[in-house]
Design a protein around this motif. Sequence first.
Motif, short mmCIF file in Angstrom:
data_model
loop_
_atom_site.label_atom_id
_atom_site.label_comp_id
_atom_site.label_asym_id
_atom_site.label_seq_id
_atom_site.Cartn_x
_atom_site.Cartn_y
_atom_site.Cartn_z
N GLY A 99 42.95 120.11 31.01
CA GLY A 99 43.11 119.23 32.16
C GLY A 99 42.37 117.90 31.98
O GLY A 99 41.63 117.68 31.03
N GLY A 100 42.60 117.01 32.95
CA GLY A 100 41.98 115.69 32.94
C GLY A 100 42.75 114.76 33.87
O GLY A 100 43.67 115.17 34.57
N TRP A 101 42.37 113.51 33.93
CA TRP A 101 43.11 112.57 34.79
C TRP A 101 43.88 111.56 33.94
O TRP A 101 43.52 111.24 32.82
N TRP A 102 44.96 111.06 34.53
CA TRP A 102 45.86 110.11 33.87
C TRP A 102 45.93 108.81 34.68
O TRP A 102 45.95 108.83 35.90
N CYS A 103 45.99 107.68 33.94
CA CYS A 103 46.12 106.37 34.58
C CYS A 103 47.35 105.68 34.01
O CYS A 103 47.47 105.49 32.79
N ASP A 104 48.28 105.30 34.89
CA ASP A 104 49.50 104.62 34.45
C ASP A 104 49.20 103.19 34.01
O ASP A 104 48.30 102.53 34.54
N ALA A 105 50.02 102.69 33.07
CA ALA A 105 49.90 101.30 32.61
C ALA A 105 50.71 100.35 33.46
O ALA A 105 50.62 99.13 33.29
N GLY A 106 51.52 100.87 34.40
CA GLY A 106 52.30 100.00 35.28
C GLY A 106 53.64 99.63 34.69
O GLY A 106 54.19 100.32 33.83
N VAL A 107 54.19 98.52 35.15
CA VAL A 107 55.52 98.10 34.72
C VAL A 107 55.44 97.46 33.34
O VAL A 107 54.38 97.03 32.88
N ASP A 108 56.60 97.38 32.68
CA ASP A 108 56.69 96.78 31.36
C ASP A 108 56.89 95.27 31.51
O ASP A 108 57.98 94.81 31.86
N ALA A 109 55.84 94.49 31.26
CA ALA A 109 55.91 93.04 31.44
C ALA A 109 56.84 92.37 30.44
O ALA A 109 57.27 91.24 30.65
N ARG A 110 57.19 93.07 29.35
CA ARG A 110 58.08 92.48 28.36
C ARG A 110 59.51 92.32 28.86
O ARG A 110 60.31 91.61 28.26
N GLU A 128 66.42 92.82 40.74
CA GLU A 128 66.10 93.93 39.83
C GLU A 128 64.59 94.16 39.75
O GLU A 128 63.80 93.22 39.90
N LYS A 129 64.22 95.40 39.51
CA LYS A 129 62.82 95.76 39.36
C LYS A 129 62.54 96.11 37.90
O LYS A 129 63.37 96.71 37.22
N PRO A 130 61.36 95.74 37.40
CA PRO A 130 61.04 96.06 36.00
C PRO A 130 60.82 97.56 35.83
O PRO A 130 60.35 98.24 36.75
N PRO A 131 61.17 98.12 34.67
CA PRO A 131 60.95 99.55 34.45
C PRO A 131 59.47 99.88 34.26
O PRO A 131 58.67 99.00 33.91
N ASN A 154 64.21 89.04 31.22
CA ASN A 154 65.63 89.43 31.30
C ASN A 154 66.02 89.99 32.67
O ASN A 154 67.18 90.41 32.84
N LEU A 155 65.10 89.99 33.61
CA LEU A 155 65.42 90.55 34.93
C LEU A 155 66.30 89.59 35.72
O LEU A 155 66.13 88.37 35.66
#
Length: 253
Positions: A193-204, A213-216, A208-209
């Motif tokens: 076990g442990g904790w996870w931190c998301d990196a968020g949306v893909d700024a790359r 539209e929302k970034p993935p 092209n948006l």
Amino acid sequence: MVELAQQSKAKENALELLRKQIQKSTFKQHQAITINISAPFEKPVLKQETTVSTPNVGPIVKSVASSRTTSHDSSIKVPKVLPVLKETPNYNTVESVFSKPVLKSPVPTEAFWTPYHTEDIPNFIEPKDWQEFENSAIHPDITALNFESLQFNYAGGEHEAWERLMVSEKLNRTNTGRLTDGFIRAYSHLDAGGWWCDAGVDARTFANLKPGEKPPIKRWGCYKPNQPRPKKDESGQIIEGKFIKYEHPQKLN
């Protein structure tokens, strides 16, 4: 007769010599007069001083030459010039152009948020992980939006950490798609076990948006296991007392 002729000739010679001397003397006098007249007298040019008017100043007397002789006639002198008073500014009373700017609004003296302990913990974060975030002075709203405690997934038969970290197609797998046994043993500590931190949306993908539209979401993040694996040197030997504190997705760009 001869004697009279000689005397007459001597008189003529004497008169001729006297006439030449008179002509020579007259020529020198004329030449001297011509030189004095042909050399015109140059009127001296007086330098004009610019005065500066500034309040609260003291006068400073600037000396100017009182007389000057020309190269043509030493008896002619330049008339005396009165001293010019020049005023200088008092820099002690002049406001500096680099004075401290005046802020339009006062600088806040209190923090917008003061860390505090709360019992209102989201159900996807374990209490011990929440306490760690509070001790790090992370705002509760930021914690709730970006962190979660990973658990064992009974439906899938494996820990959620494997789903977050082992998603690359470049990892070594068997013909059935399963990770190799050596790789599974190396990362067996993830099951604790442990904790996870998301990196968020893909700024790359921003360029092209299209409108609306929302970034993935980026397939990247950071996992802090409860039981970190030991760190090894270049020869593969375990370094005593050294651990890999954080894990990231393997072979993923």
